[in-house]
Enzyme design. Structure first.
Site, mmCIF file in Angstrom:
data_model
loop_
_atom_site.group_PDB
_atom_site.id
_atom_site.type_symbol
_atom_site.label_atom_id
_atom_site.label_comp_id
_atom_site.label_asym_id
_atom_site.label_seq_id
_atom_site.Cartn_x
_atom_site.Cartn_y
_atom_site.Cartn_z
ATOM 1 N N HIS A 1 0.844 -1.203 0.000
ATOM 2 C CA HIS A 1 0.000 0.000 0.000
ATOM 3 C C HIS A 1 0.875 1.247 0.000
ATOM 4 C CE1 HIS A 1 -4.202 -1.574 1.260
ATOM 5 N NE2 HIS A 1 -3.621 -2.359 0.378
ATOM 6 N N LYS B 1 0.317 -0.261 15.202
ATOM 7 C CA LYS B 1 1.699 -0.315 15.688
ATOM 8 C C LYS B 1 2.035 -1.523 16.565
ATOM 9 C CE LYS B 1 3.232 3.163 13.614
ATOM 10 N NZ LYS B 1 3.394 2.577 12.300
ATOM 11 N N PRO C 1 -5.062 0.229 18.782
ATOM 12 C CA PRO C 1 -4.712 -0.254 17.438
ATOM 13 C C PRO C 1 -4.734 0.796 16.335
ATOM 14 C CG PRO C 1 -6.898 -1.023 18.078
ATOM 15 C CD PRO C 1 -6.312 -0.354 19.275
#
Ligand code: FAD
Ligand code: DHB
Length: 394
Positions: free
Chosen positions: A72, A298, A294
């Site tokens: 991505h 990480k 979340p």
């Protein structure tokens, strides 16, 4: 039983450590409280930083990730009816992230370490405590088939997650805990439907946060902010899809493909750090030492950076009898951990609904508007999201 490095926990951090050490000729034994299938069944993270992807390649467990993972080059932020794209390579000197599920990473590491290399993992064997961490021969006390067992080691790595026993084996008077609980959770669905967008969408909405993620071109992972005390049983699949669509800009909402759940779960949001990450010959890594909400993806990536530092420190000991890297492990790992704790807290604060105060909402929208209109703002977000660099050692 004796080994060089005893590892508690066969999540991503324990398996990655075992695999990297094995490739350098260092013996390990992993003690895991659950079964192999149970560990593989946990649906968790999905976005991998380049540093972690490189570690998996170094562990010779990255081949399927490179074939099936999705690269991505950006992600999107939705707010105030807008959808803004953040270009990662443009703001980070060419960096990207990889979308590849934690379940797949765990599977690949198990296959490489256990099935192909014959690495030892004792499943269904809960560790009870670590003894003698201040001696040259620390011991993991664990249970297997109702029997009390002992594994004597040169070093113990506590990779047993937030609820593990390793952290509790550190002397309470020497450990400092920092924590923050958020007044909401994430309700997540996994479904075999094509993702609404080819990149992730993080949405700030007056009804609460939503996230559109994925595991592949045919499998989607979506989340909506929910009450801390909410239960999965309160939600039908239709309820979930309706709520998700309400929180997305109209064009995205109209393109959501719905389907039955493969899994639905609620994750509480929590920031937590235990300092230091070492006592004598017991070292903590991953969720055993720290938890992030979340929002910035990480948690898993921090587990990998801890293992980067710990594996190098252990290797330097066996190769050259150096102890300096072991001595600075906690400090070095924590320096990166705290930056991710800060980023995850900030991104959570910016995107979630904390209360009904209209002023809080206006402030969030103003900050988001500033961020996407500022080159410096976009760079700060992109640099943190793709992952801060690992410190290199000679
Ligand atoms: P874990 O994966 O927790 O592994 C620890 C292992 O130790 C487990 O297998 C456990 O069974 C074992 N264990 C525990 N106690 C003992 C014991 N006494 N004896 C032996 N073994 C023991 N991160 C993201 O980046 N994005 C996400 O979307 C995301 N979603 C999450 C959802 C949930 C429900 C949870 C809990 C975490 C999520 N995370 C997410 C965080 C991410 O999954 C973790 O940061 C990552 O799993 C950390 O890996 P680890 O190996 O350190 O710990
Ligand atoms: C996913 C989870 C995250 O927390 C995140 O920030 C991005 C993606 C996921 O599960 O796909």
């Amino acid at each position: 039983m004796r080994t060089q490095v005893g590892i508690i926990g066969s999540g991503p951090s324990g398996l990655l450590l075992a695999r990297l050490l094995h490739l350098q000729g260092i013996d390990t034994v992993i003690i895991e409280s659950r079964s192999r299938d149970y560990v593989l069944g946990r649906i968790r993270a999905g976005v991998i930083e380049q540093g972690m992807a490189d570690m998996l390649r170094q562990a010779q467990a990255g081949e399927r990730m490179d074939r099936e993972g999705l690269i991505h080059e950006g992600s999107n932020i939705a707010f105030d009816g807008r959808l803004e794209r953040l270009d990662f390579p443009k703001h980070t000197n060419g960096k990207v992230v990889m979308v590849y599920g934690q379940t797949e990473i765990t599977y690949d590491l198990m296959k490489a370490h256990i099935d192909e290399a014959g690495g030892i993992v004792h499943y269904d064997a809960p560790a009870v405590r670590v003894e003698g961490s201040d001696t040259d021969a620390p011991r993991i006390i664990y249970e297997q088939n109702g029997q009390r067992m002992e594994l004597i080691c040169d070093f113990v790595a506590g990779c047993d997650g937030y609820h593990g026993v390793a952290r509790q084996s550190l002397p309470a008077d020497k450990i400092k805990i920092f924590e923050r609980t958020y007044p909401f959770g994430w309700l997540g669905i996994l479904s075999d439907v094509p993702p609404v967008n080819k990149e992730l969408i993080y949405a700030n909405h007056e009804r609460g946060f939503a996230l559109c993620s994925m595991r592949s071109h045919t499998r989607s992972r979506y989340y909506v902010q929910c009450d801390t005390n909410d239960k999965v049983d309160n939600w039908t699949d239709d309820d979930f899809w309706d709520e998700l669509r309400r929180r997305l800009p109209p064009e995205a909402a109209d393109s959501v493909t719905t389907g039955p759940r493969l899994e639905m779960s609620i994750t509480p949001l929590h920031s937590f750090v235990a300092e230091p990450m070492r006592s004598g010959r017991l070292f903590l890594a991953g969720d055993a030492a720290h938890i992030v909400p979340p929002t910035g993806a990480k948690g898993l990536n921090l587990a990998a950076s801890d293992i980067y530092y710990l594996s190098r420190a252990i290797l330097a000991y066996y190769k050259d009898r150096r102890t300096d890297l072991l001595d600075i492990y906690s400090e070095t790992a924590l320096s990166r951990v705290w930056k991710a704790i800060r980023f995850s807290w900030w991104y959570t604060s910016l995107l979630h609904k904390f209360d009904d105060d209209p002023m809080s909402r206006r402030l969030q929208i103003a900050e988001l508007d500033y961020l996407v209109n500022s080159g410096a703002g976009r760079t700060a977000l992109a640099e943190n999201y793709v992952g801060l660099p690992y410190e290199k050692f000679e």
